[in-house]
Design a protein around this motif. Structure first.
Motif, short mmCIF file in Angstrom:
data_model
loop_
_atom_site.label_atom_id
_atom_site.label_comp_id
_atom_site.label_asym_id
_atom_site.label_seq_id
_atom_site.Cartn_x
_atom_site.Cartn_y
_atom_site.Cartn_z
N GLN A 182 0.84 -1.19 0.00
CA GLN A 182 0.00 0.00 0.00
C GLN A 182 0.88 1.24 0.00
O GLN A 182 2.01 1.23 0.49
N GLN A 183 0.33 2.31 -0.52
CA GLN A 183 1.10 3.54 -0.68
C GLN A 183 1.65 4.04 0.64
O GLN A 183 2.78 4.54 0.71
N GLN A 184 0.88 3.88 1.72
CA GLN A 184 1.34 4.39 3.01
C GLN A 184 2.50 3.58 3.60
O GLN A 184 3.14 4.01 4.56
N GLN A 185 2.77 2.41 3.03
CA GLN A 185 3.91 1.61 3.49
C GLN A 185 5.23 2.08 2.90
O GLN A 185 6.30 1.67 3.39
N ARG A 187 8.33 4.47 1.97
CA ARG A 187 9.06 5.58 2.56
C ARG A 187 10.11 6.07 1.56
O ARG A 187 10.50 5.36 0.64
#
Length: 229
Positions: A182-185, A187
Motif C-alpha cells: 500500500q502507498q502508506q507503506q 518511505r
C-alpha cells in the motif's frame, strides 16, 4: 458471509502448514526453497481438492445467497503488487508487471566478448536470453558465480524481467514471491543507502524486519539497455 464449517473428517485430514511454516507462517518450511510459494506445493493442492470435494453444509445455499446479495466493497486503491527478492545482503523489489517468470538457477553460458554487466546467456524455453547481473548494475556485492560441477545454491533463482520489447534474465540469491504494498507503506530512500543502489530505488518498504528497496523499473531498464548497447 456466514462461516461454512467443513465436515469433521475433511477438517481433520487437512494440514494447513502454509499457516504455520509456510508463507503465511514463519517461512521455515524446507519445501519453500523448491516451490517458492505454498500455492505451488502439492500439499496445498491436495488440501484445496479435499475442500472442493467435500459435501456442502446444510446452510450452504442460504449463506451463499446472503453473501452475494451484499453490495461489493470498493476495491482497495493505492496498492501495487511487487516481487520481493534478495541479492547478497540487500532485499529488493520490482513491480510484478515487469517480472515474467521465476525459475530455478540453471547453467549460464558465457560469451567470448561481453560487457561488464552481462554474465552470459541462458536457455529459457528453448530461446537464448541475455543474462545480466543486477548486482553489478546496482553496485552491490555480488555472490560468487556457481561452479558448474558444484551443487546449485538452494535458494538461488533466475528471474526473467521484461519491459516493452526488452527481455533479460537476472540471477538472484533468493525470491520471496509476490507481495501487495500500500502507498502508506512506502518511505523515501534514506541518505544512508549506497549512492549506486539508491539511484535505482524510488522507495523503501518494511517487510519481515527487512528494509526492501523498491526499484524504479524505468531507470533500471534504461541502465540495462546501456549495458547491452
Amino acid at each position: 458471509m456466514e462461516h461454512l464449517e467443513p465436515d469433521q473428517h475433511t477438517a481433520a485430514s487437512i494440514v494447513d502448514c502454509w499457516n504455520t511454516v509456510g508463507v503465511r507462517g514463519d517461512g521455515s518450511c524446507v519445501e519453500l526453497a523448491r516451490h517458492v510459494h505454498c500455492r505451488n506445493c502439492p500439499v496445498h493442492s491436495r488440501a484445496a481438492m479435499a475442500l472442493l470435494d467435500r459435501e456442502p453444509p446444510g446452510n450452504y445455499v442460504a449463506a451463499s445467497t446472503a453473501h452475494f446479495a451484499q453490495p461489493q466493497a470498493a476495491p482497495e486503491r493505492d496498492t501495487q503488487s511487487v516481487v520481493v527478492f534478495r541479492i547478497g545482503a540487500e532485499w529488493l523489489a520490482l513491480p510484478t508487471s515487469v517480472v515474467m517468470e521465476i525459475g530455478h538457477l540453471r547453467q549460464i553460458h558465457s560469451l567470448p566478448q561481453r560487457h561488464g554487466h552481462v554474465v552470459g546467456v541462458v536457455n529459457v524455453h528453448g530461446e537464448l536470453v541475455v543474462c545480466v547481473s543486477l548486482a553489478r548494475v546496482l553496485g552491490l556485492n555480488e555472490s560468487p558465480a556457481p561452479d558448474r560441477h558444484a551443487p546449485l545454491r538452494t535458494h538461488a533463482r533466475l528471474i526473467v524481467i521484461r519491459r516493452e520489447a526488452m527481455r533479460t534474465v537476472c540471477p538472484v540469491d533468493e525470491v520471496y514471491g509476490i507481495h501487495g504494498v500500500q502507498q502508506q507503506q512506502l518511505r523515501d530512500v534514506p541518505a544512508t543507502v549506497a549512492k549506486s543502489a539508491s539511484t535505482y530505488a524510488k522507495h523503501v518498504l518494511s517487510w519481515r524486519e527487512h528494509a526492501v528497496g523498491l526499484l524504479d523499473d524505468q531507470l533500471l531498464f534504461q541502465a540495462l539497455k546501456r549495458s547491452l548497447a
